[in-house]
Design a protein around this motif. Sequence first.
Motif, PDB file in Angstrom:
ATOM      1  N   ASP A  15      47.694   8.404  35.349  1.00  0.00           N
ATOM      2  CA  ASP A  15      47.546   9.919  34.958  1.00  0.00           C
ATOM      3  C   ASP A  15      47.933   9.932  33.716  1.00  0.00           C
ATOM      4  O   ASP A  15      47.658  10.877  32.745  1.00  0.00           O
ATOM      5  N   ASP A  16      49.163   9.311  32.961  1.00  0.00           N
ATOM      6  CA  ASP A  16      49.539   9.422  31.673  1.00  0.00           C
ATOM      7  C   ASP A  16      48.469   8.947  30.755  1.00  0.00           C
ATOM      8  O   ASP A  16      48.446   9.481  29.464  1.00  0.00           O
ATOM      9  N   ASP A  17      47.622   8.056  31.072  1.00  0.00           N
ATOM     10  CA  ASP A  17      46.948   7.075  30.216  1.00  0.00           C
ATOM     11  C   ASP A  17      45.690   8.194  29.811  1.00  0.00           C
ATOM     12  O   ASP A  17      44.620   8.190  28.940  1.00  0.00           O
ATOM     13  N   VAL A  18      45.218   8.974  30.709  1.00  0.00           N
ATOM     14  CA  VAL A  18      44.118  10.024  30.768  1.00  0.00           C
ATOM     15  C   VAL A  18      44.581  10.971  29.699  1.00  0.00           C
ATOM     16  O   VAL A  18      45.199  12.059  29.900  1.00  0.00           O
ATOM     17  N   SER A  19      43.671  11.203  28.502  1.00  0.00           N
ATOM     18  CA  SER A  19      43.877  12.206  27.456  1.00  0.00           C
ATOM     19  C   SER A  19      43.063  13.478  27.901  1.00  0.00           C
ATOM     20  O   SER A  19      41.981  13.447  28.332  1.00  0.00           O
ATOM     21  N   THR A  20      43.481  14.549  27.535  1.00  0.00           N
ATOM     22  CA  THR A  20      42.921  15.652  27.455  1.00  0.00           C
ATOM     23  C   THR A  20      41.836  15.871  26.124  1.00  0.00           C
ATOM     24  O   THR A  20      41.918  14.904  25.269  1.00  0.00           O
ATOM     25  N   GLU A  22      41.731  18.355  24.121  1.00  0.00           N
ATOM     26  CA  GLU A  22      42.579  18.910  23.052  1.00  0.00           C
ATOM     27  C   GLU A  22      43.399  17.675  22.334  1.00  0.00           C
ATOM     28  O   GLU A  22      43.478  17.664  21.236  1.00  0.00           O
ATOM     29  N   GLU A  23      43.899  16.727  23.200  1.00  0.00           N
ATOM     30  CA  GLU A  23      44.602  15.643  22.542  1.00  0.00           C
ATOM     31  C   GLU A  23      43.552  14.832  21.930  1.00  0.00           C
ATOM     32  O   GLU A  23      43.962  14.180  20.748  1.00  0.00           O
ATOM     33  N   LEU A  24      42.301  14.412  22.340  1.00  0.00           N
ATOM     34  CA  LEU A  24      41.397  13.790  21.621  1.00  0.00           C
ATOM     35  C   LEU A  24      40.605  14.500  20.448  1.00  0.00           C
ATOM     36  O   LEU A  24      40.692  13.681  19.501  1.00  0.00           O
ATOM     37  N   THR A  26      42.514  16.324  18.307  1.00  0.00           N
ATOM     38  CA  THR A  26      43.638  16.220  17.834  1.00  0.00           C
ATOM     39  C   THR A  26      43.578  14.620  17.064  1.00  0.00           C
ATOM     40  O   THR A  26      43.697  14.496  15.796  1.00  0.00           O
ATOM     41  N   LEU A  27      43.167  13.828  17.639  1.00  0.00           N
ATOM     42  CA  LEU A  27      43.301  12.331  17.175  1.00  0.00           C
ATOM     43  C   LEU A  27      41.853  12.164  16.103  1.00  0.00           C
ATOM     44  O   LEU A  27      42.022  11.519  15.280  1.00  0.00           O
TER      45      LEU A  27
END
Length: 335
Positions: A15-20, A22-24, A26-27
């Motif tokens: 679950d921690d590996d899946v990015s939202t 918003e996170e993508l 930002t990258l």
Amino acid sequence: MEDMKKRKLGDSAADDDVSTVEELRTLLDPLAKPQLVDLLAKLGSQYPSIADEIRSIASADPVHRKLFVRGLAWNTTSETLCDAFRVHGEIEEGAVIYDKATGKSRGYGFITYKHMDSTQKALKAPSKLIDGRLAVCNLACEGLSGTSTTPDLAQRKLYIGGLSPEVTSEMLLNFFARHGDIEEGSVAYDKDSNESRGFGFVTYKTVESAKKAIDDPQKTLGGRNLIVKLADSHKGRTMQAQLPAAMAPMSLPMAGGYPQPGKAYANTASVGYGYPQNMVYPDSSYPSPPTASAPYAMQNQVPYAQQVALKKDSFGLPSTTPMGMGGYPYYIPKQ
């Protein structure tokens, strides 16, 4: 029991590996456009669903569906323009652009297709003969660029002079097509009278075809011998020929005391031809003329200006005497 704990830990790590989203974002935000294009192209080639999404978004943008068409005849209408391009697909919008002041065509127009695929088909066959003129199209976002910005354009575009008034653009293109495929070409017509100006241009797709046209000894069309040369060389010669006519004559200020036409002279005024000391030169680096010394001793001699003031002609005006070498007056000995 330990297996259950390991499984839960593994699920939480996944679950921690899946990015939202918003996170993508930002990258991706700091990345430059070429990096984003490379990334999406790579993903689109690996995943068909991403490729379909890219095509859908691109097709919705008119920038991929709108064509700029140049080289139109002055009598070409919007309807005629659309008829020529409808062969590639359904047209959403198409129009010839007219001058607001004169109401006449400006020689170009735009075509917008409903689907991006139709635009790509039209770009594969960019040259079309419309109303006797070879029109050329490219994406509207490229403006006047496109095929005309290739580095070898100067070696492919020819100036054709000495054309008979009866020679049309279609006749011109058919005559020069024997040397190779033509990208663009037309007779030059007058905007007001729509009559031939006696010359035209032909742009080949290859440099080799242009060389063949220049070297071909058979250059007779419409009963006249044609002038065939590179368009850039003809343009340069024309500009050089017009240069002297464009140069305005430079007027220099007259010397103080110099007789000017239309002005009366006072009998007591000394009239001299002295060098203009207050002349303004175009080049500030040009040295001001120095005050010259007398060429020889002035003992027992009268300066020229006084001598002239003493001498009168039959009209009561001071007489004139020729200038000496270097623009300085002779000195007249006393009698």
